[in-house]
Design an enzyme around this catalytic site. Structure first.
Site, mmCIF file in Angstrom:
data_model
loop_
_atom_site.group_PDB
_atom_site.id
_atom_site.type_symbol
_atom_site.label_atom_id
_atom_site.label_comp_id
_atom_site.label_asym_id
_atom_site.label_seq_id
_atom_site.Cartn_x
_atom_site.Cartn_y
_atom_site.Cartn_z
ATOM 1 N N CYS A 130 -4.421 -1.621 -1.884
ATOM 2 C CA CYS A 130 -4.516 -0.159 -2.079
ATOM 3 C C CYS A 130 -5.340 -0.058 -3.057
ATOM 4 O O CYS A 130 -5.407 -0.673 -4.410
ATOM 5 C CB CYS A 130 -3.300 0.425 -2.607
ATOM 6 N N ASN A 131 -6.725 0.598 -2.845
ATOM 7 C CA ASN A 131 -7.967 0.886 -3.841
ATOM 8 C C ASN A 131 -7.285 1.439 -4.982
ATOM 9 O O ASN A 131 -7.562 1.318 -6.158
ATOM 10 C CB ASN A 131 -9.059 1.366 -3.485
ATOM 11 N N THR A 132 -6.435 2.601 -4.737
ATOM 12 C CA THR A 132 -5.990 3.569 -5.772
ATOM 13 C C THR A 132 -5.184 2.839 -6.722
ATOM 14 O O THR A 132 -5.405 3.053 -8.062
ATOM 15 C CB THR A 132 -5.308 4.555 -5.316
ATOM 16 N N ASP B 255 0.948 -1.016 0.139
ATOM 17 C CA ASP B 255 -0.077 0.117 -0.090
ATOM 18 C C ASP B 255 0.837 1.076 -0.155
ATOM 19 O O ASP B 255 2.186 1.044 0.264
ATOM 20 C CB ASP B 255 -0.856 0.040 1.293
ATOM 21 N N SER B 256 0.169 2.323 -0.227
ATOM 22 C CA SER B 256 1.265 3.575 0.063
ATOM 23 C C SER B 256 1.456 3.994 1.373
ATOM 24 O O SER B 256 2.526 4.613 1.757
ATOM 25 C CB SER B 256 0.128 4.915 -0.604
ATOM 26 N N CYS C 229 -11.100 2.537 0.260
ATOM 27 C CA CYS C 229 -9.606 3.094 0.416
ATOM 28 C C CYS C 229 -9.201 2.201 1.671
ATOM 29 O O CYS C 229 -9.883 2.336 2.649
ATOM 30 C CB CYS C 229 -9.490 4.428 0.686
ATOM 31 N N THR C 230 -8.284 1.586 1.637
ATOM 32 C CA THR C 230 -7.685 0.538 2.819
ATOM 33 C C THR C 230 -7.314 1.375 4.112
ATOM 34 O O THR C 230 -7.258 0.880 5.097
ATOM 35 C CB THR C 230 -6.545 -0.219 2.438
ATOM 36 N N GLU D 166 -3.015 8.920 8.675
ATOM 37 C CA GLU D 166 -1.535 8.671 8.698
ATOM 38 C C GLU D 166 -0.861 9.556 9.864
ATOM 39 O O GLU D 166 -0.113 9.148 10.596
ATOM 40 C CB GLU D 166 -0.713 9.377 7.337
ATOM 41 N N TYR E 78 -1.082 8.307 -2.662
ATOM 42 C CA TYR E 78 -1.304 7.840 -4.018
ATOM 43 C C TYR E 78 -2.503 8.364 -4.553
ATOM 44 O O TYR E 78 -2.669 8.541 -5.950
ATOM 45 C CB TYR E 78 -1.288 6.463 -4.404
ATOM 46 N N GLY E 79 -3.525 8.684 -3.555
ATOM 47 C CA GLY E 79 -4.868 9.047 -4.292
ATOM 48 C C GLY E 79 -5.015 10.331 -5.197
ATOM 49 O O GLY E 79 -5.875 10.350 -5.961
#
Ligand code: DGL
Length: 274
Positions: free
Chosen positions: A74-76, A11-12, A185-186, A153, A43-44
């Site tokens: 990561c959904n993005t 993931d990001s 989104c995770t 975050e 990333y979004g």
């Protein structure tokens, strides 16, 4: 015979830990090799080309460590890059958007689904596409929530400011009679309690949250079983965590949400995996 190699998850940042957690719970014998691209989060808001290139570098790194499957947690990256990545790598690659759409289609009773996600995920229209492929009569309503990832975050997951931000975004979904709301989104399952609370207040008391990680882990289990790749570890294995920056901050965050203890997180710059 099985396969003892780990599962590569990326993931990001910390969001993919919600997927790792679900994999640990549904597949307790599997070892996870996690990469969080903390130096380049979010990333979004980035382009398809950039997210694809970052994902490519991470997959190269994970493959250099030896993994049997990749989970794009990561959904993005799932929405923007997974088709390209699947055509480039000779390893099974699971995404979170397709399982998330299947879970939402199964969860809705009135056929009206809401999607929360990053700008990239919502702009891609990938959830809409997957949902309309399942059932063209569904009503799908989306809202990009770009402030959620920095709030998570930063660890502001029970904060009043976060509640106000959630309220502002969800008010756009008011009056749509949504009964299932996808945490697309995770990072968002880390705000689950607050989102659930606000959604019941703003959207309606019968709204159910859908976390794509649950279905993703289920589909991962099926894939490994079909290919005879489940590990036969009888003990809970030690997982490994890599990040591109801020290893110590990541480690303490991971320890606050995972049930295993993260002893060490290593810094690895994947840019060299070009
Ligand atoms: N957690 C990721 C997702 O599922 C990425 C969030 C971000 O970096 O913007 O979309």
């Amino acid at each position: 015979m099985g396969c003892q190699l780990p599962i590569g998850v990326f993931d990001s940042g910390v969001g993919g830990l919600t997927v790792a957690k679900e994999i640990m719970s549904q597949l307790p014998g599997e070892r996870i090799l996690y990469y969080g691209d903390t130096a380049r989060v979010p990333y979004g808001s980035k382009s398809k080309e950039t997210v694809t290139e970052y994902s490519r570098q991470i997959i190269r790194f994970l493959m250099s460590q030896g993994v049997k499957v990749i989970v794009v947690a990561c959904n993005t990256a799932s929405a923007l890059a997974v088709d390209t990545l699947r055509s480039e790598f000779d390893v099974p690659i699971l995404d979170v958007v397709e399982p998330g759409a299947r879970a939402a289609a199964a969860a809705t009773k009135n056929g009206r689904i809401g999607i929360l996600g990053t700008e990239g995920t919502i702009r891609s229209g990938m959830y809409n596409k997957c949902l309309y492929d399942i059932n063209p009569d569904l009503g799908v309503y989306s809202r990009a929530c770009p402030l959620f990832v920095p709030l998570v975050e930063e660890g502001w997951i029970y904060d009043n400011i976060t509640r106000e931000v959630i309220k502002r975004y969800l008010s756009d979904l008011q009056g749509k009679e949504i009964d299932s709301l996808v945490l697309g989104c995770t990072h968002y399952p880390l705000l689950r309690n607050l989102i659930d609370d606000v959604a019941k207040e703003v959207i309606g008391s019968n709204v159910t949250l859908v976390n794509p990680a649950v279905e993703t882990a289920k589909e991962l289990k099926t894939l490994l079983a079909e290919r005879d790749m489940l590990s036969d570890h009888t003990h809970v294995p030690e997982h490994t965590f890599y990040v591109s920056d801020g290893a110590e901050k990541f480690r303490s965050f991971a320890n606050s949400i995972l049930s295993c203890t993260v002893i060490e997180t290593k810094d690895v710059a994947v840019k060299t995996f070009e």
